[in-house]
Design an enzyme around this catalytic site. Sequence first.
Site, PDB file in Angstrom:
ATOM      1  N   LYS A  77     -19.325 113.286 116.459  1.00 31.87           N
ATOM      2  CA  LYS A  77     -17.860 113.132 116.447  1.00 31.87           C
ATOM      3  C   LYS A  77     -17.259 113.999 115.344  1.00 31.87           C
ATOM      4  CE  LYS A  77     -14.298 109.482 116.421  1.00 31.87           C
ATOM      5  NZ  LYS A  77     -14.031 108.044 116.174  1.00 31.87           N
ATOM      6  N   SER A 152     -11.137 106.031 119.772  1.00 32.21           N
ATOM      7  CA  SER A 152     -10.892 107.438 119.512  1.00 32.21           C
ATOM      8  C   SER A 152     -12.100 108.330 119.811  1.00 32.21           C
ATOM      9  CB  SER A 152     -10.510 107.618 118.040  1.00 32.21           C
ATOM     10  OG  SER A 152     -11.573 107.200 117.198  1.00 32.21           O
ATOM     11  N   SER A 176     -13.391 102.082 118.104  1.00 35.49           N
ATOM     12  CA  SER A 176     -13.562 103.446 118.631  1.00 35.49           C
ATOM     13  C   SER A 176     -14.979 103.859 119.006  1.00 35.49           C
ATOM     14  CB  SER A 176     -13.007 104.462 117.638  1.00 35.49           C
ATOM     15  OG  SER A 176     -11.620 104.395 117.648  1.00 35.49           O
TER      16      SER A 176
HETATM   17  N1  GLN Z   1      -7.698 102.222 118.681  1.00 36.46           N
HETATM   18  C1  GLN Z   1      -7.681 101.764 117.326  1.00 36.46           C
HETATM   19  C2  GLN Z   1      -6.655 102.557 116.557  1.00 36.46           C
HETATM   20  O1  GLN Z   1      -5.982 103.331 117.124  1.00 36.46           O
HETATM   21  C3  GLN Z   1      -9.035 101.909 116.713  1.00 36.46           C
HETATM   22  C4  GLN Z   1      -9.347 103.291 116.332  1.00 36.46           C
HETATM   23  C5  GLN Z   1     -10.701 103.433 115.695  1.00 36.46           C
HETATM   24  O2  GLN Z   1     -11.555 102.558 115.761  1.00 36.46           O
HETATM   25  N2  GLN Z   1     -10.883 104.549 115.035  1.00 36.46           N
HETATM   26  O3  GLN Z   1      -6.502 102.411 115.385  1.00 36.46           O
END
Ligand code: GLN
Length: 494
Positions: A77, A152, A176
């Site tokens: 990532k 994400s 994410s």
């Molecule tokens: N979808 C959540 C957010 O937008 C979690 C994102 C994540 O775990 N990086 O913050």
Amino acid sequence: MIKKSAAEMAAALSAGEVTSVELTQAHLDQIAKVDSDVHAFLHVDNDGAIAQARAVDEKRKSGERVSPLAGVPLALKDVLVQKGIPTTCGSKMLEGWRPPYDSTVVTRLKENGIVILGKTNMDEFAMGSSTENSAYGPTHNPWDLSRIPGGSGGGSSAALAAFEAPLAIGTDTGGSIRQPAAVTGTVGVKPTYGGVSRYGLVAFSSSLDQAGPCARTVLDAAYLHEAIGGYDRMDSTSINEPVPAVVAAAKDGNIKGMKIGVIKELQGDGYQPGVLKLFNQSLEILASLGAEIVEVSCKYFDYALAAYYLIAPSECSSNLARFDAMRYGIRVGEGSAEEVMNATRQVGFGREVKRRIILGTYALSSGYYDAYYGSAQKVRTLISRDFDNAFGKADVLVSPTAPTTAFKIGEKANDPIAMYLNDIATIPTNLAGIGGMSVPSGLAEEDGLPAGFQIMAPAMKDDRMYKVGAALEAALLTKWGKPILDNVPALGAK
Ligand code: GLN
């Protein structure tokens, strides 16, 4: 070969049936073939990957001992820094930036001879649930290219489902790793907070961020977890204890007599019926394997999303202050430092990132600090207590990972609240700092798309999740007769 599990690839490598150069090249070929459709990668390090593969092959040939995953390729990532390799975090702000050092996760991957193929797409600075917030365009779900691969870490999950890599690294601040795994039919694990070093992980919300393994099988995730996990003196929140024995747990998979707690608050309204049906089927399977299913209540979970959307933006508003046009990435405009900073942040950050910085700055401002940030921190404590009580009644807790299967690209892009609701079931674990895993539960009857089963365990008891995950995975494999990802449509026809 690319359809095999990482453990099978590792076995073939050590038996001399294939070389790492051949295996790596096969994955690079698959990327070249399908990634114009999927767009899982922001950067493919063709030459670097082959060089790493060659080094492992030589080590093996010379009879040197190599680690279990040596020579197996992986997708990283783009929020973890790798020396000399472009790292953007899906943001225009960092376009062209090449980090001068390796994150600890990358150091450990290299020490283990795991070949890094390239960097995967993500929502900008890991803020989002669909990968649509990337400044470089969305990633497409290999199950249906018109749909999101989760976020994400959608690039990492899509790379696995499209057979571009057998292993990937994700980061999980509110879901994410797990939600992308759920909507792509893959496995994703958020380890206990402090279980994997955050050194070199570009910070979004430091008290919630956690890197972890993504794979196509529970055992593969376990091998990767052991490779990257463990104490690191470069991270002050790193836990100085041995990595839980997750590989042994994944190989064992015996859940006889285990108590599995179903969280009452994480089902019902807002959950897709087909997702709930698969969840209940999975519970029946676990019961048939000898586990005892109990119901538990975590009444403060109803406030988890609200607390998260104060704490995460607050920390992000502070963390992202470092992007000031002076130190990293792009610089726009001329004039005073303040004018340049202003112009750069205007151009460099996307809408969602700006929304969160504004939200967090507001929540931390002196007049509102106690009312918003202070209250959210209190709720965080109550959620931890809910978990403590629930773990008094069960060894692991379970829920659907995400309330729905993959939605269409564009469907929720202009509705932040609808987007935030994707993480309703994953956020509580981040607030409490405990581990969570998503394993496929099957294909939902409404749309034929994959759904995830979430398993949560107390801090540093990550092995329990692997035991339950492996048991469910094995039972479902017997039921279906083939891995769930065999149903992914053929890609790269054009
Ligand atoms: N979808 C959540 C957010 O937008 C979690 C994102 C994540 O775990 N990086 O913050």
